[in-house]
Design a protein around this motif. Structure first.
Motif, short mmCIF file in Angstrom:
data_model
loop_
_atom_site.label_atom_id
_atom_site.label_comp_id
_atom_site.label_asym_id
_atom_site.label_seq_id
_atom_site.Cartn_x
_atom_site.Cartn_y
_atom_site.Cartn_z
N CYS A 50 0.87 -1.18 0.00
CA CYS A 50 0.00 0.00 0.00
C CYS A 50 0.90 1.23 0.00
O CYS A 50 2.05 1.15 0.42
CB CYS A 50 -0.88 0.03 1.25
SG CYS A 50 -1.91 -1.43 1.48
N THR A 51 0.36 2.35 -0.40
CA THR A 51 1.12 3.59 -0.40
C THR A 51 0.45 4.57 0.57
O THR A 51 -0.76 4.82 0.46
CB THR A 51 1.19 4.21 -1.81
OG1 THR A 51 1.72 3.23 -2.70
CG2 THR A 51 2.07 5.45 -1.82
N THR A 52 1.21 5.09 1.50
CA THR A 52 0.66 6.04 2.47
C THR A 52 0.28 7.33 1.76
O THR A 52 0.73 7.61 0.65
CB THR A 52 1.66 6.36 3.59
OG1 THR A 52 2.80 6.99 3.00
CG2 THR A 52 2.07 5.09 4.34
N ASN A 87 2.93 9.26 0.36
CA ASN A 87 3.67 8.62 -0.74
C ASN A 87 4.81 7.70 -0.32
O ASN A 87 5.80 7.59 -1.03
CB ASN A 87 4.16 9.68 -1.73
CG ASN A 87 4.08 9.18 -3.16
OD1 ASN A 87 3.24 8.36 -3.48
ND2 ASN A 87 4.98 9.66 -3.99
N ARG A 88 4.66 7.02 0.82
CA ARG A 88 5.66 6.02 1.23
C ARG A 88 5.10 4.62 0.99
O ARG A 88 3.92 4.38 1.22
CB ARG A 88 5.99 6.17 2.71
CG ARG A 88 6.81 7.40 3.07
CD ARG A 88 7.17 7.45 4.56
NE ARG A 88 6.00 7.39 5.45
CZ ARG A 88 5.58 6.30 6.10
NH1 ARG A 88 6.21 5.17 6.02
NH2 ARG A 88 4.51 6.36 6.88
N ASP A 89 5.97 3.72 0.55
CA ASP A 89 5.56 2.32 0.41
C ASP A 89 5.36 1.73 1.80
O ASP A 89 6.17 1.96 2.70
CB ASP A 89 6.63 1.52 -0.33
CG ASP A 89 6.75 1.93 -1.79
OD1 ASP A 89 5.77 2.47 -2.35
OD2 ASP A 89 7.82 1.71 -2.38
N SER A 90 4.28 0.98 1.97
CA SER A 90 3.96 0.43 3.27
C SER A 90 3.09 -0.81 3.10
O SER A 90 2.91 -1.31 1.99
CB SER A 90 3.24 1.49 4.12
OG SER A 90 3.09 1.06 5.45
N LYS A 117 -3.00 6.47 0.22
CA LYS A 117 -3.34 7.11 -1.04
C LYS A 117 -4.71 6.65 -1.50
O LYS A 117 -5.15 5.54 -1.21
CB LYS A 117 -2.31 6.75 -2.11
CG LYS A 117 -1.19 7.74 -2.24
CD LYS A 117 -0.47 7.47 -3.55
CE LYS A 117 0.14 8.64 -4.25
NZ LYS A 117 0.00 9.94 -3.80
#
Length: 160
Positions: free
Chosen positions: A9-11, A14-17, A94
């Motif tokens: 998922c993308t926070t 815009n961070r990958d998580s 996002k």
């Protein structure tokens, strides 16, 4: 740990998580919108986050514009709206689609594990909620009309 918790998922910043990175004992995943009749539920979701985060509940909001175009804003606009109007401090991600061929894989899996009324594979509206245990199994799906406060007994049972 299940596949569901590891789905990328993308926070909102815009961070990958993933849900697993939130490190919870239980997860409440909600498709949200800023211009919906149910938008005031942000306040109740934040209350659940504040009351249970130290015990391991992770609330995760996924903005979605698929229902009545009620989430038209950018990530920055959504984040600011939620913080300013409802004091949201729980993790937001996002904007995603939850139905159709472009549905986010997380919501594909949530719907697979917990179909809607009469076995429906779709999500009917904003603020559909999924309560997931620490192993990534959906425990219960809640309708948009279910107020966050009504989830407390189920959350307590998962966290005990």
């Amino acid at each position: 740990m299940s596949k569901l918790l590891d789905i990328p998922c993308t926070t909102i910043d815009n961070r990958d998580s993933s849900l697993a990175e939130l490190g919870g004992k239980a997860y409440l995943v909600v498709n949200t919108a800023s211009k919906c009749g149910f938008t005031p539920q942000y306040k109740g979701l934040e209350a659940l986050w504040q009351d249970y985060r130290d015990r391991g509940l992770r609330v995760a909001g996924f903005p979605c514009n698929q229902f009545g175009a009620q989430e038209p804003g950018s990530s920055d606009e959504i984040s600011q709206f939620c913080e300013l109007n409802y004091g949201v401090s729980f993790p937001l991600f996002k904007k995603v689609e939850v139905n159709g061929s472009n549905a986010h894989p997380l919501f594909v899996e949530l719907k697979r594990q917990a179909p809607g009324l009469l076995g429906s594979k779709g999500i009917k509206w904003n603020f559909t909620k999924f309560l997931v245990d620490g192993q990534g199994t959906v425990v219960k799906r809640y309708a948009p009309t279910t107020a966050p406060d009504e989830l407390r007994a189920d959350i307590e049972a998962l966290l005990s």
